[in-house]
Design a protein around this motif. Structure first.
Motif, PDB file in Angstrom:
ATOM      1  N   VAL A 150      -6.635   9.709   0.183  1.00 39.44           N
ATOM      2  CA  VAL A 150      -5.498   9.295  -0.644  1.00 39.44           C
ATOM      3  C   VAL A 150      -5.280   7.795  -0.512  1.00 39.44           C
ATOM      4  N   SER A 151      -5.114   7.140  -1.663  1.00 42.30           N
ATOM      5  CA  SER A 151      -4.670   5.752  -1.691  1.00 42.30           C
ATOM      6  C   SER A 151      -3.409   5.679  -2.535  1.00 42.30           C
ATOM      7  N   THR A 152      -2.330   5.241  -1.926  1.00 39.94           N
ATOM      8  CA  THR A 152      -1.048   5.090  -2.609  1.00 39.94           C
ATOM      9  C   THR A 152      -0.788   3.638  -2.999  1.00 39.94           C
ATOM     10  N   SER A 153      -1.808   2.809  -2.967  1.00 35.14           N
ATOM     11  CA  SER A 153      -1.652   1.378  -3.203  1.00 35.14           C
ATOM     12  C   SER A 153      -1.018   1.088  -4.556  1.00 35.14           C
ATOM     13  N   THR A 154      -0.169   0.068  -4.591  1.00 32.67           N
ATOM     14  CA  THR A 154       0.474  -0.335  -5.833  1.00 32.67           C
ATOM     15  C   THR A 154      -0.402  -1.277  -6.653  1.00 32.67           C
ATOM     16  N   VAL A 155      -1.416  -1.847  -6.034  1.00 31.08           N
ATOM     17  CA  VAL A 155      -2.330  -2.736  -6.746  1.00 31.08           C
ATOM     18  C   VAL A 155      -3.671  -2.734  -6.023  1.00 31.08           C
TER      19      VAL A 155
ATOM     20  N   TYR B   7       0.803  -1.221   0.000  1.00 30.73           N
ATOM     21  CA  TYR B   7       0.000   0.000   0.000  1.00 30.73           C
ATOM     22  C   TYR B   7       0.838   1.276   0.000  1.00 30.73           C
ATOM     23  N   ASP B   8       2.144   1.161   0.207  1.00 33.64           N
ATOM     24  CA  ASP B   8       3.087   2.247  -0.030  1.00 33.64           C
ATOM     25  C   ASP B   8       2.675   3.565   0.628  1.00 33.64           C
ATOM     26  N   VAL B   9       2.279   3.519   1.883  1.00 31.47           N
ATOM     27  CA  VAL B   9       1.865   4.748   2.574  1.00 31.47           C
ATOM     28  C   VAL B   9       3.036   5.714   2.735  1.00 31.47           C
ATOM     29  N   GLU B  10       4.263   5.199   2.644  1.00 33.75           N
ATOM     30  CA  GLU B  10       5.436   6.075   2.714  1.00 33.75           C
ATOM     31  C   GLU B  10       5.383   7.177   1.659  1.00 33.75           C
ATOM     32  N   THR B  11       4.852   6.862   0.475  1.00 31.71           N
ATOM     33  CA  THR B  11       4.761   7.889  -0.574  1.00 31.71           C
ATOM     34  C   THR B  11       3.868   9.035  -0.141  1.00 31.71           C
ATOM     35  N   LEU B  12       2.789   8.745   0.558  1.00 34.24           N
ATOM     36  CA  LEU B  12       1.920   9.810   1.059  1.00 34.24           C
ATOM     37  C   LEU B  12       2.636  10.646   2.106  1.00 34.24           C
ATOM     38  N   VAL B  13       3.350   9.994   3.018  1.00 34.44           N
ATOM     39  CA  VAL B  13       4.057  10.735   4.060  1.00 34.44           C
ATOM     40  C   VAL B  13       5.129  11.641   3.428  1.00 34.44           C
ATOM     41  N   ARG B  14       5.856  11.126   2.444  1.00 41.25           N
ATOM     42  CA  ARG B  14       6.865  11.951   1.767  1.00 41.25           C
ATOM     43  C   ARG B  14       6.217  13.138   1.062  1.00 41.25           C
ATOM     44  N   ALA B  15       5.090  12.882   0.410  1.00 42.09           N
ATOM     45  CA  ALA B  15       4.390  13.969  -0.281  1.00 42.09           C
ATOM     46  C   ALA B  15       3.946  15.047   0.703  1.00 42.09           C
ATOM     47  N   PHE B  16       3.400  14.617   1.833  1.00 36.33           N
ATOM     48  CA  PHE B  16       2.926  15.577   2.831  1.00 36.33           C
ATOM     49  C   PHE B  16       4.096  16.364   3.415  1.00 36.33           C
ATOM     50  N   GLU B  17       5.191  15.669   3.710  1.00 37.79           N
ATOM     51  CA  GLU B  17       6.375  16.361   4.226  1.00 37.79           C
ATOM     52  C   GLU B  17       6.853  17.431   3.248  1.00 37.79           C
TER      53      GLU B  17
END
Length: 344
Positions: A239-244, A171-181
């Motif tokens: 937001v959904s950062t899911s890869t699939v 689900y790659d939630v790290e991408t959301l955290v990086r975007a928010f940062e």
């Protein structure tokens, strides 16, 4: 009609499916097998004792594959989305198993157009495929009702960004955290609410602390029922950062609640988030995601239009009751196709 429901989990979606069978006049029994090492003997014993007319099993290349080895009667194979969209791409053996099950199954249940096309490409017969929308409860998930702003001291003017996806690599939630940062200093009053949990939660917490963003990120843990519904109503942006994904239930719940969906540009999301309803961004692209968050924060009128469009689309096309009504028909079709195939 007696249906044996076999899965690798005992989660909320399994329970919804079991209840749907029972609500539509079916005598249903449930069996959970370990997906890492499914016990074919346990299935055989259970089937011998229950004597089902139909077995309903999934995911396809794991649970349904084991069932297909031991069951010669009418079989419904159900895709859970990730099994046909991701698992079969990562492992040739899984792909071969999925193809074998899809050829054997009398009925194949899929949840959206992308999974339908994948099932066909792997050998499922068109006549066997039943589209089953994983709809939602519109009595619970709707724009009207209370939210969580007061409970967490969030200003009414703040832009609330919400994710409820599991904290796992998929689900790659790290991408959301990086975007928010990356955009937090530009967002006037942005707040990130992260529900859920998982093996990546410590990593996410460390990322937030290292960025000095703890005052703007709230970890909510697992939420269910009315708390979850209230969280969706708190969201300006979901937001959904899911890869699939197939048809993501959390996405549909958020849309029905009036949140603007911002999701990865993957096949399973394209059916639900067309232009004008939300925004799609490339998988793993935190910079593009950050830019989208800034654009939406700066344009409340656009957010309002999209939120209304999202709620309308979910209301019209994602009602759990519509899908549940199709189950009995799927069982009847499995019995009929099995009989015809046996004769031929």
């Amino acid at each position: 009609m007696r249906v044996l429901y076999v899965s690798g989990t005992d989660g909320v979606h399994d329970r919804r499916m079991i209840d749907a069978w029972a609500d539509h006049g079916v005598d249903v029994s449930a069996l959970v097998l370990d997906p890492a090492a499914p016990d074919v003997g346990l299935f055989a014993t259970t089937a011998e004792r229950f004597q089902p007319d139909v077995v309903h099993a999934g995911p396809v290349p794991t649970i349904a594959f084991v069932v297909a080895q031991a069951w010669s009667g009418p079989l419904i194979a159900m895709s859970w989305g990730f099994d046909l969209m991701a698992d079969v791409e990562a492992d040739d053996a899984m792909r071969d198993r999925a193809s074998a099950v899809l050829a054997r199954a009398d009925v194949v249940i899929v949840d959206n157009d992308a999974v339908y096309e994948r099932a066909r490409s792997l050998g499922a017969a068109d006549a066997a495929i039943v589209r089953f929308p994983w709809g939602i409860d519109h009595q619970r998930f709707r724009p009207e009702g209370g939210d969580l702003r007061a409970e967490f001291g969030i200003d009414g003017a703040a832009t609330c960004i919400v994710s409820v996806r599991r904290h796992e690599a998929l689900y790659d939630v790290e991408t959301l955290v990086r975007a928010f940062e990356g955009v937090r200093s530009t967002l006037r009053e942005g707040v990130l609410l992260l529900a859920g949990g998982g093996s990546r939660t410590p990593v996410l917490r460390a990322m937030v602390e290292d960025a000095g963003a703890s005052d703007a990120v709230i970890f909510l843990g697992e939420l269910e029922g009315e708390q979850l519904a209230s969280l969706y109503r708190t969201a300006d942006v979901y937001v959904s950062t899911s890869t699939v994904d197939g048809s993501s239930i959390s996405l549909l719940e958020a849309m029905a609640s009036g949140a603007v969906p911002v999701v990865t540009d993957i096949p399973g999301n394209r059916q639900w988030v067309p232009e004008g309803v939300g925004v799609r961004f490339p998988v793993g692209d935190h910079e593009q995601l950050g830019a989208v968050l800034l654009e939406l924060e700066a344009d409340p009128a656009r957010r309002a239009r999209m939120g209304e469009a999202a709620a309308r689309l979910a209301q019209e096309h994602a009602d759990w009751r519509d899908g549940a009504r199709r189950l009995r028909g799927a069982a009847d079709l499995a019995v009929a196709r099995h009989a015809r195939r046996a004769v031929s």
